[in-house]
Design a protein around this motif. Sequence first.
Motif, PDB file in Angstrom:
ATOM      1  N   VAL A 128       0.860  -1.188   0.000  1.00  0.00           N
ATOM      2  CA  VAL A 128       0.000   0.000   0.000  1.00  0.00           C
ATOM      3  C   VAL A 128       0.893   1.234   0.000  1.00  0.00           C
ATOM      4  CG1 VAL A 128      -1.941  -1.119   1.168  1.00  0.00           C
ATOM      5  CG2 VAL A 128      -0.185   0.046   2.526  1.00  0.00           C
ATOM      6  N   TRP A 129       0.313   2.360  -0.433  1.00  0.00           N
ATOM      7  CA  TRP A 129       1.081   3.599  -0.473  1.00  0.00           C
ATOM      8  C   TRP A 129       0.243   4.757   0.045  1.00  0.00           C
ATOM      9  CZ3 TRP A 129       0.279   7.627  -4.323  1.00  0.00           C
ATOM     10  CH2 TRP A 129      -0.745   7.340  -5.238  1.00  0.00           C
ATOM     11  N   LEU A 130       0.917   5.829   0.460  1.00  0.00           N
ATOM     12  CA  LEU A 130       0.311   6.974   1.129  1.00  0.00           C
ATOM     13  C   LEU A 130       0.242   8.155   0.166  1.00  0.00           C
ATOM     14  CD1 LEU A 130       2.465   6.692   4.373  1.00  0.00           C
ATOM     15  CD2 LEU A 130       0.216   5.673   3.973  1.00  0.00           C
ATOM     16  N   ASP A 131      -0.909   8.863   0.175  1.00  0.00           N
ATOM     17  CA  ASP A 131      -1.118   9.955  -0.773  1.00  0.00           C
ATOM     18  C   ASP A 131      -2.063  10.987  -0.161  1.00  0.00           C
ATOM     19  OD1 ASP A 131      -0.927  11.359  -3.193  1.00  0.00           O
ATOM     20  OD2 ASP A 131      -2.621  10.303  -4.078  1.00  0.00           O
ATOM     21  N   TYR A 132      -2.081  12.178  -0.767  1.00  0.00           N
ATOM     22  CA  TYR A 132      -2.993  13.273  -0.434  1.00  0.00           C
ATOM     23  C   TYR A 132      -2.880  13.676   1.043  1.00  0.00           C
ATOM     24  CZ  TYR A 132      -7.070  16.293  -0.898  1.00  0.00           C
ATOM     25  OH  TYR A 132      -7.906  17.389  -0.932  1.00  0.00           O
ATOM     26  N   PRO A 133      -1.750  14.273   1.420  1.00  0.00           N
ATOM     27  CA  PRO A 133      -1.530  14.612   2.827  1.00  0.00           C
ATOM     28  C   PRO A 133      -2.208  15.909   3.252  1.00  0.00           C
ATOM     29  CG  PRO A 133       0.346  15.297   1.528  1.00  0.00           C
ATOM     30  CD  PRO A 133      -0.591  14.597   0.574  1.00  0.00           C
ATOM     31  N   ASP A 134      -2.481  16.000   4.529  1.00  0.00           N
ATOM     32  CA  ASP A 134      -2.789  17.264   5.188  1.00  0.00           C
ATOM     33  C   ASP A 134      -1.978  17.292   6.476  1.00  0.00           C
ATOM     34  OD1 ASP A 134      -3.958  19.761   5.535  1.00  0.00           O
ATOM     35  OD2 ASP A 134      -5.645  18.963   6.678  1.00  0.00           O
ATOM     36  N   MET A 135      -1.712  18.483   7.000  1.00  0.00           N
ATOM     37  CA  MET A 135      -0.841  18.603   8.162  1.00  0.00           C
ATOM     38  C   MET A 135      -1.290  19.778   9.013  1.00  0.00           C
ATOM     39  SD  MET A 135       3.343  18.691   8.213  1.00  0.00           S
ATOM     40  CE  MET A 135       3.547  20.209   7.255  1.00  0.00           C
ATOM     41  N   ALA A 136      -1.264  19.601  10.332  1.00  0.00           N
ATOM     42  CA  ALA A 136      -1.646  20.664  11.258  1.00  0.00           C
ATOM     43  C   ALA A 136      -0.941  20.435  12.582  1.00  0.00           C
ATOM     44  CB  ALA A 136      -3.162  20.695  11.457  1.00  0.00           C
ATOM     45  N   GLU A 137      -0.854  21.490  13.380  1.00  0.00           N
ATOM     46  CA  GLU A 137      -0.283  21.356  14.714  1.00  0.00           C
ATOM     47  C   GLU A 137      -1.356  21.571  15.769  1.00  0.00           C
ATOM     48  OE1 GLU A 137       1.697  24.743  16.786  1.00  0.00           O
ATOM     49  OE2 GLU A 137       2.141  25.412  14.741  1.00  0.00           O
ATOM     50  N   SER A 138      -1.197  20.875  16.892  1.00  0.00           N
ATOM     51  CA  SER A 138      -1.970  21.145  18.096  1.00  0.00           C
ATOM     52  C   SER A 138      -1.018  21.761  19.115  1.00  0.00           C
ATOM     53  CB  SER A 138      -2.590  19.858  18.631  1.00  0.00           C
ATOM     54  OG  SER A 138      -1.575  18.961  19.059  1.00  0.00           O
ATOM     55  N   ASP A 139      -1.443  21.872  20.361  1.00  0.00           N
ATOM     56  CA  ASP A 139      -0.549  22.423  21.376  1.00  0.00           C
ATOM     57  C   ASP A 139       0.703  21.568  21.546  1.00  0.00           C
ATOM     58  OD1 ASP A 139      -2.287  24.484  21.813  1.00  0.00           O
ATOM     59  OD2 ASP A 139      -3.120  23.682  23.676  1.00  0.00           O
ATOM     60  N   SER A 140       0.540  20.237  21.417  1.00  0.00           N
ATOM     61  CA  SER A 140       1.641  19.328  21.731  1.00  0.00           C
ATOM     62  C   SER A 140       2.144  18.511  20.556  1.00  0.00           C
ATOM     63  CB  SER A 140       1.208  18.346  22.837  1.00  0.00           C
ATOM     64  OG  SER A 140       0.809  19.035  24.007  1.00  0.00           O
ATOM     65  N   ASN A 141       1.353  18.399  19.491  1.00  0.00           N
ATOM     66  CA  ASN A 141       1.662  17.418  18.457  1.00  0.00           C
ATOM     67  C   ASN A 141       1.593  17.992  17.046  1.00  0.00           C
ATOM     68  OD1 ASN A 141       1.867  14.960  20.180  1.00  0.00           O
ATOM     69  ND2 ASN A 141      -0.274  15.448  20.628  1.00  0.00           N
ATOM     70  N   LEU A 142       2.276  17.303  16.158  1.00  0.00           N
ATOM     71  CA  LEU A 142       2.100  17.479  14.722  1.00  0.00           C
ATOM     72  C   LEU A 142       1.215  16.342  14.241  1.00  0.00           C
ATOM     73  CD1 LEU A 142       3.032  18.999  12.081  1.00  0.00           C
ATOM     74  CD2 LEU A 142       4.700  17.138  11.835  1.00  0.00           C
ATOM     75  N   LEU A 143       0.167  16.684  13.490  1.00  0.00           N
ATOM     76  CA  LEU A 143      -0.747  15.676  12.967  1.00  0.00           C
ATOM     77  C   LEU A 143      -0.700  15.687  11.450  1.00  0.00           C
ATOM     78  CD1 LEU A 143      -2.422  17.169  15.607  1.00  0.00           C
ATOM     79  CD2 LEU A 143      -3.577  14.969  15.325  1.00  0.00           C
ATOM     80  N   ILE A 144      -0.648  14.491  10.864  1.00  0.00           N
ATOM     81  CA  ILE A 144      -0.574  14.331   9.416  1.00  0.00           C
ATOM     82  C   ILE A 144      -1.626  13.314   9.003  1.00  0.00           C
ATOM     83  CG2 ILE A 144       0.890  13.713   7.463  1.00  0.00           C
ATOM     84  CD1 ILE A 144       3.308  14.221   9.349  1.00  0.00           C
ATOM     85  N   SER A 145      -2.412  13.634   7.997  1.00  0.00           N
ATOM     86  CA  SER A 145      -3.400  12.686   7.477  1.00  0.00           C
ATOM     87  C   SER A 145      -3.012  12.256   6.070  1.00  0.00           C
ATOM     88  CB  SER A 145      -4.804  13.297   7.470  1.00  0.00           C
ATOM     89  OG  SER A 145      -4.888  14.367   6.548  1.00  0.00           O
ATOM     90  N   PHE A 146      -3.393  11.023   5.722  1.00  0.00           N
ATOM     91  CA  PHE A 146      -3.133  10.467   4.402  1.00  0.00           C
ATOM     92  C   PHE A 146      -4.274   9.550   4.005  1.00  0.00           C
ATOM     93  CE2 PHE A 146       1.287  11.540   5.270  1.00  0.00           C
ATOM     94  CZ  PHE A 146       1.750  11.911   4.016  1.00  0.00           C
TER      95      PHE A 146
END
Length: 405
Positions: A128-146
């Motif tokens: 499987v492969w990862l595509d179409y990312p989004d990225m955001a920060e919270s107070d403590s974390n970096l979040l990435i969606s795929f």
Amino acid sequence: MATIIDRFELDFAATGGQAGTITEPSIACSGKRMMMTGNWFSSRSITGGKSWTFIDPYTELPATDSGFCCDQLVHYCKSRRLWIWLLQFSKNASGNLIRVAVSSSGAPGTWTWWDTRPGDLNESWTQVWLDYPDMAESDSNLLISFNVYSTTANRWQRAVVLRLSLDQLKAREPITREVWSTTGFGSLRFARGSGSTPVFASLSTSSPSLELFRWPDSESGVSQVSIPVTPWSDGPYGSDSDPTSAWMNRLDDRVTAGWDCDGVLGFAWTASADAQHPYPFIRVVRIDKSTNQRIDEPDLWNSDRAWAYPSVSPNQRGDVGIVAFCGAGGRHPTLGVGCLSPSIRLWDMTLEAASTHMPAAQAWGDYLDIQPDPRRKTYWIASGFTLRGGGSRNNIIPRVVVFKP
């Protein structure tokens, strides 16, 4: 109408001639330092956008596996004084990887990076492969969606959110990967401006509803709630009878914008024409953050043109700004910026620049970017692109727009 304060164009040298008509530009800013990424270039300015220096994403960081591919995102984390650069690598029969790189300055040669393959997220995720990312920060974390696709049939499998500690990234430590996934909803989009409780969303056409997900920094689990919304149509977007609509041929109704500000959540996506809207338009839903009740649906539309590919963010004062494309009805793709007037539930839009041609490949998108200006409380900085002098990728002009209400 929104007031444009400044605008900058990236020339051929600033992109290394590597810009594509599906540009997907991303922008980050700290003081006079800016970084812009897109398909298939990155560029840096230390003059507030007045001049740019090309950074080659194929060679700035070491190649591995099948090498750099395409999608990129860039973000500046003010709380950690950290530049964050995400790069998507090419797929092969086994899959692909994503690279998260950080730097204190954003300058070439200063990056530290970590690679993540699907098997690092779940040992059973093979081929499987990862595509179409989004990225955001919270107070403590970096979040990435795929989105996750099979390498054999190229079919969608699931959507994933990866959570990384910002403190680990800043310290350049080995990273702890926390993972959540769903096989029910795809193309997850984060709300800009969330603090300790990040919010992300997807659509359900069967309900129809907006599906809201929350993953608090202090918790390991993700909660979900369905918000009923007015039905919409997903395609067709381009029309054979209107050649100036061909740039929308590959559009779909994925959520491309979200924000979290002053107790209100908002999300936006593109819908095709219907009985009330003669052209494709931008669906917008606002939700009371505490009650999960829908407040209203201040859609962005016009009777003589289409609107598509929205990106939305609050500024530091709490105003909600937008960047999007309009066109069709005899108009080439045109970049517009604006802001929401909540009292009258309308978007005040200003057209920034129009393309002189249609894309020869009849392809555009897939997303834009907008950030609050870190130097000025009421300003935004947005990324976009237009075509000038022809319809090929050599005619793409990446753009940075600074504007205010």
